[in-house]
Design a protein around this motif. Structure first.
Motif, short mmCIF file in Angstrom:
data_model
loop_
_atom_site.label_atom_id
_atom_site.label_comp_id
_atom_site.label_asym_id
_atom_site.label_seq_id
_atom_site.Cartn_x
_atom_site.Cartn_y
_atom_site.Cartn_z
N HIS A 876 0.83 -1.21 0.00
CA HIS A 876 0.00 0.00 0.00
C HIS A 876 0.87 1.26 0.00
O HIS A 876 0.88 2.04 0.97
N CYS A 877 1.61 1.42 -1.10
CA CYS A 877 2.60 2.49 -1.18
C CYS A 877 1.94 3.86 -1.25
O CYS A 877 0.84 4.02 -1.78
N GLU A 878 2.68 4.83 -0.76
CA GLU A 878 2.26 6.21 -0.85
C GLU A 878 2.46 6.71 -2.28
O GLU A 878 1.68 7.45 -2.83
N ASN A 879 3.59 6.28 -2.85
CA ASN A 879 3.98 6.68 -4.18
C ASN A 879 3.81 5.46 -5.07
O ASN A 879 4.76 4.98 -5.67
N PRO A 887 -4.23 2.47 -17.04
CA PRO A 887 -4.85 3.35 -18.02
C PRO A 887 -6.33 3.64 -17.74
O PRO A 887 -6.89 4.55 -18.31
N VAL A 888 -6.95 2.85 -16.86
CA VAL A 888 -8.38 3.05 -16.63
C VAL A 888 -8.69 3.43 -15.19
O VAL A 888 -9.84 3.35 -14.77
N ALA A 889 -7.67 3.79 -14.43
CA ALA A 889 -7.86 4.19 -13.03
C ALA A 889 -8.60 3.13 -12.22
O ALA A 889 -9.43 3.43 -11.39
N ALA A 890 -8.28 1.87 -12.50
CA ALA A 890 -8.90 0.79 -11.73
C ALA A 890 -8.21 0.62 -10.40
O ALA A 890 -8.78 0.07 -9.47
N THR A 891 -6.98 1.06 -10.33
CA THR A 891 -6.31 1.00 -9.03
C THR A 891 -5.97 2.43 -8.62
O THR A 891 -5.45 3.20 -9.41
N SER A 892 -6.34 2.75 -7.41
CA SER A 892 -6.21 4.14 -7.00
C SER A 892 -5.98 4.22 -5.50
O SER A 892 -6.06 3.22 -4.80
N HIS A 893 -5.71 5.42 -5.06
CA HIS A 893 -5.44 5.65 -3.65
C HIS A 893 -6.74 6.05 -2.98
O HIS A 893 -7.49 6.83 -3.54
N ASP A 894 -7.01 5.54 -1.81
CA ASP A 894 -8.20 6.06 -1.14
C ASP A 894 -7.80 7.01 -0.02
O ASP A 894 -6.62 7.17 0.28
N GLY A 897 -5.45 5.95 2.77
CA GLY A 897 -4.11 5.48 2.46
C GLY A 897 -4.05 4.13 1.80
O GLY A 897 -2.97 3.64 1.47
N LEU A 898 -5.18 3.49 1.61
CA LEU A 898 -5.16 2.19 0.95
C LEU A 898 -4.97 2.36 -0.54
O LEU A 898 -5.48 3.30 -1.13
N ASN A 899 -4.23 1.41 -1.09
CA ASN A 899 -4.12 1.35 -2.52
C ASN A 899 -5.17 0.33 -2.96
O ASN A 899 -5.06 -0.84 -2.66
#
Lengths: 1056, 214
Positions: A876-879, A887-894, A897-899
């Motif tokens: 669950h990286c910050e960066n 490309p489709v923003a399926a993985t994002s930061h909440d 702090g969760l990835n």
């Protein structure tokens, strides 16, 4: 090629994953060039591109014809009468108990509208303390196993005929009435050593009806030697309990107390309790574990000093140690115990004694004596009773009684006879034609009796044989009757733990396949009118002045999962029977194995145990904690011996190719691949039980090699004089040891980036820690070129906008000093998160779907390495490198702090997986979750129907083509937040402990800590301040949220 | 000289035009009818196995929503009442009504009534009733004036965009906690101010995907 000690070369440690990895052979480098294997077609799928197009065309045509409808009509079926406790959408938890060999462990079962889905440990049960191991977690899968037998069957002219319970009832009534007329002559029972009071009561009832009936109990993993050793030492049967939380110095001899045997969960938690070093001032409190062993065990992997020694020489070793303790250091027995000439006996044979590492023994003895009252020696089951007895004598002399170990009366089940002997006697009775009717309850001797006994052949000589079991297994297949057994989650039961704590087991669901409990069958044979398991258990505990006679106490016992006040009595002032031990000492001498006469050590599988769990796909795909082998067993062989005979086992084209060998011992020859295990003694090989099943079910059949045929008649798990023959051909062994490597091998080779010093793990000894307390946390400092000016301060470069966390900020910490690598967390994760099984073929292609893995690194020479076990969930990286490439923003930061992964957005480019430096992202190459517990062709999907009842309704079942990964159990986080809303509390400031991910919850050593980093008082926040805290691959500036406390060894300063 | 094009080619432009227009509208129809999200159908009003009238029970008789939908305050799902709940009254009230026959049958046989699901959020979204009720979102915000419906119908699209509209600006949908099930509730000016303040403390998930997708 020489094995250089890394310390000699330079100060920096070399972490390696395998012998090939250490030596960087050419085939190895070639093998790991790419992370993923090219091409995603598989012969298993059956659905090729062409047929896919055809299908697509057809479905379009159907759509056009109006076959599909716009909105599928969904139905809601409410209860007619809603049970009082059930609120749809909210799980309930019930306490019950799992009997396991001689022990019983309390569990809490999560039930969604009457459907058991997950098993946790029961915090109120002393044997669990809220923790559960691999087998306990997987037992819920066993309930839904589609291969369980569903109907009674009968042997008829060499065929199996389906029968039913009515036919059985009619048969049983007549048959046992006839037997009763003869007082039960020729009636034999074979059971496991079940610690069930109701079972014992029914045995007594049976003896009333059948005075001449004979009862045998057999369990291949019985603790025969352990019990005999205690009886020899103390002159009476007694159970020895080890309290590792009290032990400062622990010596294990061929023992594995952290993983196997009774109370192993307690051992693990006690052991870890003394390894919580958060500051240099805690170092003096840290325990020290010495392991002397032939096989590589989990306990050995965690040892501060591991001394490899053949099992045969262990007695001599202990005697040499005793000589040092009693002779040189002047240890004396306590006043209560007679000396019995032990010193003289030990000193008597010095001349003939084999020489061991004198320095090691002297230092070990000194350490044990220096910590008198807080030191203990634990001997493994494969050692002779005399070795156990001598260890008990030393333990008494070291004054650990009442502190590091205690003795209790054997609770309820008093069985002084050896389990293997009972099996032998039964076979003899069978062969003598004495057995008219043999009733086998929940046992599988046709598979797991020692091969030398020839059980299956002898079984045919019984006129009638009745088998009750979950599966129509090797025994059920040949018995004249097989009856399906009710799973422990389907029936009432009771069980007593090793320490004597009794629990009532309550059913969570009605029998899925109309199975009957063993109690029910026993009661039927005994002629008891009311044979419902509920009534039977009630009679045991509530009749007359029974402990639970009052309704209130009965309900309380059910609710708590523990019957109060049922602890076994302590043995009052135990004395060692020294003269008897002295007499037995002469049997201790063993001969060191040689290349021509190898030693074979047989150990139960960590995952499948004795083989009864072989059809549980979760466990088949659970990497062995030591070798990381899945879906197979292999012969473990030491690297030195392997090199000597020129064994070609090793990584080749991404797969581990084990050279096939023929191992002959006890007149039996087994053919299996050899797997090189660093740390094994030179002439001692290890075999693993539990594989090679032929009638376990679709999952377990034909997986690995059955080792039972090689066991001698006395069931010994160690034997000598084996010979090895190479077959010059190789076979793939599925293993994950080399998968998901993140030490940048490839990049180093191609000089794309300078990845020198890219060590995922960090190891230090206590001495190094005291000298450089900040060595681990110093790794957290970023190089200046990764910093940028942010206002007036230097901040790490951030790829995206800087995140601000106003509410919760989740974080995880894993203490590598307490983690023992037992894999309980991985199994819990599989159960909680609906993680599918992919099968051996796919595992070898690197497509395993576990969200959490336990990496194993070695440091030091291949013959005697140190092991670092490192659980790796998503960081669950910050960066996060994965987020920026999607490309489709399926993985994002909440915002906590969760990835996070949004599956329904994912289109499966796998860019994120490529870009993840920790290799924690998993891709659904096929429709794994739709095919049930084993990846099979789509037409066999009906397996899934039963298995999907286990699914956690709060977690999405992922489809083909979707990336997935650890979510920190986001469903639990959400539930905790919503619960706070319901309670009118602030969901954005949850108290510490409100959220526990499945892995942290079940971790027996509490090595995984999870909590809110915005709360400075939370445990995880505090621990992250410590100087052992480091983030993995920190130099990449991805700033992980999961961090580690460095692996810490506590070597004896005299041996460094 | 023979004609290059036969006479029927005169009709070709018209035919082509018809084919192209027809084909295009067919494609549009196919996508509209079969490929548009199945949970967005405002106005969906299936026939239920029992002629149950929310207008009568919730509207005219004024039974509170939570009498039947008991899970709504404590669980993710509000719950459809068990047959037993109907029988609490209907053993006394109109026990012989023909309209009640499916209910009576269920009561006699123990077989559940097969209600047809009306409101459906996409499978991959995890909606929780209790979270919304606990902060004071009224039933009416998503379900409309159920007390005026003979047969329940979908009045809001239940799409992600629609969810987010409210998550971005929850204030207009908040009510005092004791007014959540009140279908006639009209907020006072004073409450509007309170609601604005309350909304500012809520932080419902907007960009945090994990709020709804697990």
């Amino acid at each position: 090629m020489t094995h250089e000690h890394p310390h000699q070369k330079d100060e920096k440690l070399t972490y390696w994953r395998s012998v090939d990895n250490l030596h960087r052979t050419e085939t190895y480098i070639k093998s790991i060039e790419s992370e993923f294997e090219g091409g995603q077609q598989s012969e298993i799928s059956g659905l090729q591109r062409r047929s896919m197009l055809k299908l697509m065309g057809a479905s379009m045509a159907f759509a056009g014809m109006g076959v599909a409808c716009r909105r599928p009509e969904a139905k809601i079926l409410p209860y007619t009468k809603q049970p009082e406790d059930i609120v749809p959408g909210k799980p309930n938890y019930y306490a019950t108990v799992i009997a396991d060999g001689l022990d019983a462990v309390g569990v809490l079962v999560e039930s969604h509208e009457g459907r058991p889905t997950k098993i946790e440990g029961n915090p109120d049960h002393h044997g669990s303390l809220g923790k559960a191991d691999m087998a306990m977690q997987a037992s819920v899968l066993e309930l839904y196993d589609p291969d369980r037998s569903v109907t009674p069957t009968q042997a008829f002219k060499g065929q199996r005929m389906p029968s039913n319970w009515i036919e059985w009832d009619m048969f049983a009534e007549e048959h046992f009435a006839k037997l009763a007329e003869r007082d039960g002559e020729g009636l034999y029972f074979l059971t496991t050593r079940t610690p069930s009071p109701t079972h014992l009561r029914l045995e007594k009832e049976l003896k009333k009806r059948f005075a001449k009936a004979v009862f045998f109990a057999y369990d291949p993993l019985a603790l025969d030697n352990t019990q005999a050793g205690a009886a020899l030492a103390f002159g009476r049967p007694a159970r020895v309990h080890y309290h590792l939380e009290q032990a400062q110095v622990i010596l294990t001899l061929q023992a594995d107390p952290l993983m196997t045997g009774p109370e192993h969960l307690l051992h693990a938690s006690g052991f870890a309790e003394r390894r919580r070093v958060y500051d240099t001032s805690d170092v003096s409190k840290m325990n020290r574990l010495y392991a002397v062993e032939a096989a590589c065990t989990v306990t050995g992997s965690n040892a501060d000093h591991r001394f490899r020694l053949s099992a045969a020489q262990t007695g001599d070793f202990l005697r040499a140690l005793a000589r040092e303790l009693f002779g040189v250091l002047g240890l004396t027995l306590p006043v209560c115990c007679k000396d019995g000439g032990i010193k003289a006996a030990l000193l008597d044979q010095v001349a003939s004694a084999p020489a061991f590492d004198k320095k090691f023994i002297a230092a070990l003895a000194k350490d044990l004596k220096a910590n008198m009252g807080h030191s203990v020696i634990i001997v493994g089951e494969n050692q002779a009773p005399a070795v156990h007895a001598l260890a008990h004598v030393i333990n008494m002399a070291l004054g650990g009684e009442g502190s590091t170990f205690s003795l209790t009366e054997p609770s309820m089940v008093v069985c002084t006879e050896r389990s293997a002997d009972q099996c032998r006697d039964l076979v003899k009775s069978l062969n003598d034609g004495k057995v008219d009717t043999l009733v086998m309850l929940d046992v599988n001797p046709a598979y797991n009796a020692p091969g030398a006994l020839g059980f299956a052949k002898a079984l045919a000589k019984a006129k009638t044989s009745i088998h009750v079991g979950l599966y129509e297994d090797e025994t059920g297949r040949v018995a004249s009757w097989h009856l399906p057994m009710a799973h422990f989650l389907e029936t009432w039961s009771d069980a007593v733990s090793y320490k004597g704590v009794a629990s009532i087991g309550q059913p969570l669901i009605a029998p899925l396949h109309a199975g009957r409990s063993t109690l029910e069958v026993l009661a039927q044979i005994a002629g008891i009118a009311d044979r419902k398991p509920h009534a039977l258990v009630q009679t045991t505990w509530r009749q007359g002045s029974g402990v639970l006679a009052a309704e209130k106490t009965w309900r309380k016992a059910l609710h708590e999962g523990v019957i109060p006040g049922s602890l076994s009595a302590k043995v009052a002032s135990p004395k060692v029977d020294t003269p008897a031990v002295v007499k037995a000492l002469s049997s201790l001498a063993g001969k060191a194995p040689t290349a021509q006469a190898l030693e074979v050590v047989v150990m139960p599988s960590y995952t499948l145990r004795d083989g009864r769990l072989a059809n549980l796909s979760w466990l088949q795909e659970m990497p062995d904690p030591v070798t990381k082998i899945v879906w197979a067993n292999a012969m473990w062989i030491g690297p030195a011996f392997a090199k000597k005979i020129g064994l070609t086992s090793g990584l080749d084209k991404r797969k581990y190719m084990g050279e096939l060998v023929e191992l002959s011992a006890n007149g039996v020859t087994l053919q299996m691949p050899a797997y090189v295990v660093p740390g094994l003694p030179d002439y001692s090989v290890t075999l693993v039980l539990g594989y090679g099943r032929t009638a376990s079910g679709v999952v377990g059949n034909g997986v690995g090699v059955d080792v039972y045929p090689m066991l001698p008649a006395d069931g010994a798990k160690v034997f000598q004089g084996a010979t090895l023959k190479r077959l010059n051909t190789r076979q793939a062994v599925p293993t994950t040891q080399e998968q998901f490597a993140m030490n940048g091998e490839v990049l180093q080779e191609t000089n794309v980036l300078s990845m020198q010093g890219r060590d995922p793990a960090t190891l230090m000894t206590t001495q190094e820690y005291v000298r450089h307390p900040n060595a681990a946390s110093a790794k957290n400092d970023l190089k200046p070129d990764l910093m940028q000016k942010q206002g007036s301060e230097l901040e790490p470069i951030q790829m995206t906008k800087s995140w601000e966390y106003t509410g919760n900020k989740w974080g995880m910490l894993i203490d590598l000093a307490s983690c023992i690598g037992c894999n309980a967390c991985v199994t819990a994760c599989v159960a909680e998160n609906n993680i599918p099984v992919v099968g051996p073929e796919q595992v070898m292609r690197g497509r395993m779907l576990h969200w959490l893995r336990v990496d194993s690194y070695k440091v030091g020479p291949v013959e005697e390495p140190r092991t670092i076990l490192q659980p790796v969930p998503c960081m669950h990286c910050e960066n996060a490198p994965c987020e920026s490439v999607c490309p489709v923003a399926a993985t994002s930061h909440d915002k906590e702090g969760l990835n996070v992964m949004t599956y329904n957005r994912c289109v499966g480019t796998r860019y994120c997986g490529n870009n993840c430096p920790y290799k924690v992202r998993r891709f659904n190459y096929f429709d794994f979750s739709n095919s049930g517990d084993i990846y099979v062709a789509p037409e066999k999907k009906e397996r899934r129907k039963l298995l999907q009842m286990q699914y956690n309704p709060d977690v999405t079942v992922r489809y083909r083509g979707v990336m997935e990964k650890c979510t920190y159990c986001t469903q639990r986080i959400q539930e905790a937040k919503i619960e706070a809303l319901r309670q009118k509390q602030d969901p954005n400031a949850l108290p510490d402990g409100a959220v526990t991910p499945a892995c942290a919850q079940t971790c027996p050593t509490q090595a995984i800590v999870f909590g809110n980093l915005n709360d400075p008082t939370s445990k995880v926040s505090k621990l992250k301040q410590g100087n052992r805290n480091y983030t993995m691959l920190n130099e990449l500036n991805v700033r992980p949220r999961t961090s580690y406390l460095s692996r810490l060894f506590n070597p004896n300063p005299e041996l460094v | 000289m023979a004609q290059i094009f036969p006479k029927w080619t005169n009709k070709l432009p018209v035919v082509l035009l018809c084919v192209i227009l027809g084909g295009a509208s067919f494609v549009v129809f196919v996508f509209w009818y079969w490929f548009s999200p199945k949970n967005l159908e405002v106005g969906y009003q299936p026939i239920q196995p029992v002629h149950y009238s929310h207008k009568l029970h919730a509207g005219d008789l004024g039974i509170d929503c939570r009498y039947c939908h008991t899970g709504v305050e404590v669980s993710a799902v509000a719950g459809v009442p068990p047959t037993e709940r109907c029988m609490n009254c209907h053993t006394q009230v109109k026990p012989n009504s023909l309209k009640l026959e499916p209910v009576m049958e269920s009561w006699r046989t123990g077989m559940p009534i097969h209600w047809v699901r009306v409101h459906k959020v996409a499978d991959y979204a995890y909606f929780d009733h209790s979270a919304h009720i606990s902060v004071g979102v009224g039933c009416i915000s998503c379900h409309g004036r159920v007390d005026q419906m003979e047969r329940v119908r979908v009045v809001e699209p239940l799409s992600m965009g629609w969810c987010l509209d409210c998550h971005r600006n929850p204030a207009p949908h908040l009510r005092p906690l004791d007014q959540v099930t009140n279908m006639e509730y009209k907020p006072t000016e004073e409450w509007r101010q309170i609601a604005k303040l309350k909304a500012a403390t809520l932080h419902p998930p907007v960009e945090s995907c994990s709020g709804c997708h697990r």
